[in-house]
Structures are given as C-alpha cells and as structure tokens.
Design a protein around this motif. Sequence first.
Motif, PDB file in Angstrom:
ATOM      1  N   TRP A  58       0.829  -1.215   0.000  1.00  0.00           N
ATOM      2  CA  TRP A  58       0.000   0.000   0.000  1.00  0.00           C
ATOM      3  C   TRP A  58       0.859   1.259   0.000  1.00  0.00           C
ATOM      4  O   TRP A  58       0.595   2.217  -0.729  1.00  0.00           O
ATOM      5  CB  TRP A  58      -0.905  -0.051   1.224  1.00  0.00           C
ATOM      6  CG  TRP A  58      -1.790   1.126   1.469  1.00  0.00           C
ATOM      7  CD1 TRP A  58      -1.458   2.273   2.129  1.00  0.00           C
ATOM      8  CD2 TRP A  58      -3.167   1.287   1.086  1.00  0.00           C
ATOM      9  NE1 TRP A  58      -2.537   3.132   2.177  1.00  0.00           N
ATOM     10  CE2 TRP A  58      -3.600   2.549   1.554  1.00  0.00           C
ATOM     11  CE3 TRP A  58      -4.076   0.487   0.401  1.00  0.00           C
ATOM     12  CZ2 TRP A  58      -4.892   3.021   1.348  1.00  0.00           C
ATOM     13  CZ3 TRP A  58      -5.366   0.957   0.201  1.00  0.00           C
ATOM     14  CH2 TRP A  58      -5.760   2.205   0.672  1.00  0.00           C
ATOM     15  N   GLU A  59       1.896   1.287   0.827  1.00  0.00           N
ATOM     16  CA  GLU A  59       2.768   2.457   0.910  1.00  0.00           C
ATOM     17  C   GLU A  59       3.780   2.498  -0.227  1.00  0.00           C
ATOM     18  O   GLU A  59       4.089   3.571  -0.756  1.00  0.00           O
ATOM     19  CB  GLU A  59       3.501   2.462   2.260  1.00  0.00           C
ATOM     20  CG  GLU A  59       2.601   2.713   3.460  1.00  0.00           C
ATOM     21  CD  GLU A  59       1.948   4.075   3.390  1.00  0.00           C
ATOM     22  OE1 GLU A  59       2.643   5.095   3.460  1.00  0.00           O
ATOM     23  OE2 GLU A  59       0.703   4.118   3.238  1.00  0.00           O
ATOM     24  N   LEU A  72       3.079   4.252  -3.572  1.00  0.00           N
ATOM     25  CA  LEU A  72       3.086   5.712  -3.632  1.00  0.00           C
ATOM     26  C   LEU A  72       4.377   6.232  -4.265  1.00  0.00           C
ATOM     27  O   LEU A  72       4.383   7.282  -4.901  1.00  0.00           O
ATOM     28  CB  LEU A  72       2.950   6.302  -2.227  1.00  0.00           C
ATOM     29  CG  LEU A  72       1.650   6.032  -1.463  1.00  0.00           C
ATOM     30  CD1 LEU A  72       1.724   6.658  -0.073  1.00  0.00           C
ATOM     31  CD2 LEU A  72       0.455   6.561  -2.227  1.00  0.00           C
ATOM     32  N   THR A  88      -2.149  11.023   1.429  1.00  0.00           N
ATOM     33  CA  THR A  88      -2.276   9.572   1.446  1.00  0.00           C
ATOM     34  C   THR A  88      -1.444   8.942   2.557  1.00  0.00           C
ATOM     35  O   THR A  88      -1.865   7.963   3.171  1.00  0.00           O
ATOM     36  CB  THR A  88      -1.877   8.985   0.088  1.00  0.00           C
ATOM     37  OG1 THR A  88      -0.593   9.511  -0.298  1.00  0.00           O
ATOM     38  CG2 THR A  88      -2.877   9.363  -0.976  1.00  0.00           C
ATOM     39  N   SER A 142      -2.710   6.822   6.060  1.00  0.00           N
ATOM     40  CA  SER A 142      -2.248   5.439   6.171  1.00  0.00           C
ATOM     41  C   SER A 142      -1.609   5.149   7.522  1.00  0.00           C
ATOM     42  O   SER A 142      -1.629   4.009   7.998  1.00  0.00           O
ATOM     43  CB  SER A 142      -1.256   5.137   5.044  1.00  0.00           C
ATOM     44  OG  SER A 142      -1.867   5.304   3.788  1.00  0.00           O
ATOM     45  N   LYS A 202      -7.952   7.934  -0.152  1.00  0.00           N
ATOM     46  CA  LYS A 202      -7.573   7.253  -1.391  1.00  0.00           C
ATOM     47  C   LYS A 202      -8.716   7.218  -2.391  1.00  0.00           C
ATOM     48  O   LYS A 202      -8.486   7.231  -3.603  1.00  0.00           O
ATOM     49  CB  LYS A 202      -7.108   5.836  -1.068  1.00  0.00           C
ATOM     50  CG  LYS A 202      -6.389   5.147  -2.204  1.00  0.00           C
ATOM     51  CD  LYS A 202      -4.968   5.616  -2.335  1.00  0.00           C
ATOM     52  CE  LYS A 202      -4.069   4.932  -1.334  1.00  0.00           C
ATOM     53  NZ  LYS A 202      -2.674   5.334  -1.481  1.00  0.00           N
ATOM     54  N   PRO A 210     -11.132   9.396  -3.704  1.00  0.00           N
ATOM     55  CA  PRO A 210     -11.196  10.104  -2.432  1.00  0.00           C
ATOM     56  C   PRO A 210     -12.635  10.561  -2.172  1.00  0.00           C
ATOM     57  O   PRO A 210     -13.395  10.844  -3.102  1.00  0.00           O
ATOM     58  CB  PRO A 210     -10.309  11.321  -2.685  1.00  0.00           C
ATOM     59  CG  PRO A 210     -10.484  11.620  -4.147  1.00  0.00           C
ATOM     60  CD  PRO A 210     -10.785  10.311  -4.825  1.00  0.00           C
ATOM     61  N   MET A 241      -5.654   3.367  -8.656  1.00  0.00           N
ATOM     62  CA  MET A 241      -5.307   3.797  -7.305  1.00  0.00           C
ATOM     63  C   MET A 241      -6.521   4.246  -6.501  1.00  0.00           C
ATOM     64  O   MET A 241      -6.593   4.016  -5.292  1.00  0.00           O
ATOM     65  CB  MET A 241      -4.239   4.895  -7.348  1.00  0.00           C
ATOM     66  CG  MET A 241      -2.899   4.386  -7.822  1.00  0.00           C
ATOM     67  SD  MET A 241      -1.559   5.584  -7.637  1.00  0.00           S
ATOM     68  CE  MET A 241      -1.318   5.543  -5.866  1.00  0.00           C
ATOM     69  N   LEU A 242      -7.494   4.893  -7.146  1.00  0.00           N
ATOM     70  CA  LEU A 242      -8.692   5.293  -6.414  1.00  0.00           C
ATOM     71  C   LEU A 242      -9.463   4.078  -5.922  1.00  0.00           C
ATOM     72  O   LEU A 242     -10.146   4.135  -4.890  1.00  0.00           O
ATOM     73  CB  LEU A 242      -9.606   6.141  -7.302  1.00  0.00           C
ATOM     74  CG  LEU A 242      -9.029   7.402  -7.941  1.00  0.00           C
ATOM     75  CD1 LEU A 242     -10.153   8.229  -8.552  1.00  0.00           C
ATOM     76  CD2 LEU A 242      -8.263   8.241  -6.938  1.00  0.00           C
ATOM     77  N   GLY A 268      -8.861   2.524  -2.135  1.00  0.00           N
ATOM     78  CA  GLY A 268      -9.601   2.976  -0.971  1.00  0.00           C
ATOM     79  C   GLY A 268     -10.932   2.244  -0.849  1.00  0.00           C
ATOM     80  O   GLY A 268     -11.315   1.784   0.234  1.00  0.00           O
TER      81      GLY A 268
END
Length: 492
Positions: free
Chosen positions: A142-143, A146, A172, A176, A222, A224, A251-252, A255
């Motif tokens: 997840w991180e 980015l 973001t 997190s 995320k 958003p 990426m959206l 979330g």
Amino acid sequence: MIGAHLLSIAVWLPIVGGVAVLATGGDNNAVLARRLALVFALLSFAATIPLYVYFDKNAYPMQFVENYPWVDAFHIRYYLGIDGISLLLILLTSFSTVLVVISAWQVIEKRVAQYLAAFLFMEGLMIGVFCALDAILFYVFWEAMLVPMFIIIGLWGGPNRVYATIKFFLYTFIGSVLMLVALIYLYFRTGNFDILAFHAQPLNLTEQVLIFLAFLAAFAVKVPMWPVHTWLPDAHVEAPTGGSVILAAIMLKMGAYGFVRFSLPITPDASHELAGLMIALSLIAIIYIGLVALVQEDMKKLIAYSSVAHMGFVTLGFFVFNAQGVEGGLIQMISHGFVSGALFLCVGVLYDRLHSRQIADYGGVAKPMPVFAAFMMLFAMANSGLPGTSGFVGEFLVILGAFRESFWYALAAGTTLVFGAAYTLWMYKRVLFGEVRNRDVASLTDASPREIVFLTALALAVLAMGLWPKPFLDVMHASVEHLLAQASQSKL
C-alpha cells in the motif's frame, strides 16, 4: 509449480520487468526500453488471465493461496489469496498497464526507461495490494506504490508538479499511518497479522468505531471522499497522461477495496452505526462535486472531479448493505477504470497535438479528427451512464440497492445521471463540435494506428461490460454474499 504460484508471478513479474527496463540505461536505448516494457506488460497481463480461467465462481473462500513465513518474530507471513472481489481489480490493473505503455510509445522522449519502469513497478505493487492477506504485507504494498506515482508526477508532470506531488503524498501517507495503528491494535488482539483472523475477532462497539475511523482516514483519502478529495484534481492536472490513467483507473479503487476487505467485515457493528455518515458523504460527493465539475475549464480537472462523483456511487453502494448495492459499487469500480482511463487518454491525444487542456482552446475537433471523435463520444456517453455501456450497469444497480434502503437515497443518487450528462456532454460539445476557429485545430491529424489500438481496447471493454455484465457479476456474487453475511453478523 507455476499453478501454485500464480499470484506471486502476477506480483513479481512486472517488478522484474521494471528492473530489466531500467537496466537498458539512458535514452540512447529508448527503443529497447519501450519494446521490453511492452513485452513485460503483455506477459504480466497474460499471467493474470489464468486467475480468471481457473477461478471457482461458486466458492467464497480465498483461492490461489500462498502462505509462507516471512518475519516469524512478529508472526508476519508472505500470505496471498484472492476472491471474486479482488480478481477483477487485478485484471483491471494488468490490462490498464498495457494500455499505458502503448500510449507512452512516442509521447515520452526523456528518461523513457525510468518512466516505463515506474509503471511496471507500480503494477506489481498494486496487484500485491489486491491479493495480500497479511496486514503488514498489505501495508508494505500500500505504501510502496506511492513511490512510483510520486516519481511519475514529480519528474514528468506539469509546471506545478512539486506542489501536487507533495500534497498527494502527504494526504495519502498521513491517513495510512492511522490505518497502521489500527492494524497493530488488531495484532495485539489476535496474535498475528492474518486479515482473515481479523474478520473473526470479536470487538466491542467502542473498539469497532475507533478502528473504523482509523481505516476511514486511510481509505477516504484514497477514494477520495469529500472533503479529503482536494489532492486529486491537482494530481491529475499535473500528472502525465499515463499517471492520470493509473491514478483514476486503479489507485482510487484501493480505498474502496479497503472498505470491503477491512471496514465491513472487521467492524460490522460500527459500519452499521456510521452508515448514515458514509451515505451522507457519498451523496455530497455525487451531487456537490458534480456541480463543481460543471464549471471547470480544464478538461483534466473536469474528469478528475467526475471521478470523485462516480466514486461516491461506489461507497454509497457498499453502505446500503444489500447485494445490488455492493455488486453495483464493485461494477462501478471496474467501469470507472475503463471509462475514466479512456477519457484521460482522449485528453492526452488532444494535448499531444495542441499542448493545451483548456476547453476554450478547442472547438470543431470532430471535423479534422472524425475517428477520434467517435471514440470519445462513446466514452462520454459511458461517463453519462448511457444504457448499453459499462457506466449504466453499476449506477443502475447502486440506485436499485439505494432504493431498497430509502427512496430519498435513490433520488439523490439519481441526480448524477443528470449532472454527469451535463458536464460530460457539455465538454464534448465545446471541444468536438462547433466552428473551427483555431488555426491549430484545423491542422490536427486524426487518431494514429497506435492510438486506435488502445482506444479500441477500451471501447470493447466498455461495450462488453455494458451489454453483457453477467461474467463480471458471476465472479463476484459468492464473495459479495459472504461479505454481506459478515457485515450483518454482530461481534458484540
């Protein structure tokens, strides 16, 4: 042996490809970098197809499971598996990456290897998010994803790319961190980081509400959701075309995926307690952001706000707690990946020729670019929810699910069909139709064979889902029924 490690291949093959593309060196080997990136993107897409072919659509337990020790001291494992919800998102990720590589073939001229490698790295990391069943492994993927997007916007973005990149990263990342706190708390309650064990852990209402809010901080940013959506238009406007495509298409969705993988099954009582809040935020996104999109003068910013409004449909579907709503939300996620990705690519086609995203700089584009105009019309109609396109299926199911919960929810959600048609078709009218008043527009050339390839692929996807959604719904149905059973079972 290959069959037992299909998920690992899907995760690590594009990452290996990214390393190989980087190894081609500088721009002197740009042709080799492009060809190698396309080969690995196609191989990665091919590697995900057996997941669909051999997936048991009638079973809800995780499939293609891989479970090995990683950090024994903290009971952290390399634990992968997918259900019908994550399968479609993995296919969308690998499909979108192929199109991004093709779209960048002639557009990116500097640091070509680094640009293409960043997308391959990101593909592997995003697929890792969708199939990780260990919470720490999930958090690492997840991180980590980015970083490539940070680099893509920061190096190949527009004039305000530094501001947009920092804003994107801070929004973001901060959300997190709260999710990580919640995951660590659940570790001390269960003794491991197994996400499926988190699903079965009894929690009192206070614990559930706090954990739900911690997850919400990460997932709402995320998606958003309103009001933490402000990073998205800036990121889209400054990102290169490929960055905008992956940001919107994949990426959206992470979330929204977090809500169905973590929030609903881990905190079912809190999810019901706070459903009113989630529905209110979703409806605000649908109505208010739709109105904001109407006044945009930049095509990319308009589509970015459109994404916020359409993702409001997704979260609305999840929190009405019925099969039509949840399945509609999931279908909307996939459809939005096709449609928004296609619209951003269409804007990229125009920008490559005229180097402007301002609606006022265009007009009459359909005359010199009739083939392109036909493609963009299809995608504009899909974004407006036209029956027969993918955009209609998800929105119809969500409105149907919302109607079962409340007539007023359905009525408010239905306004997006009006606003969506208004801002999308108004943009299309001003850009494609009217008199050709700009000398530069008069000299435009129609879509090239390369552009026709990726536009055709997306057009077929939009029409296939719109005309025959059954294969998509069949894959997710058993998993959605199981999710709803978890969400309806109190842990108090």
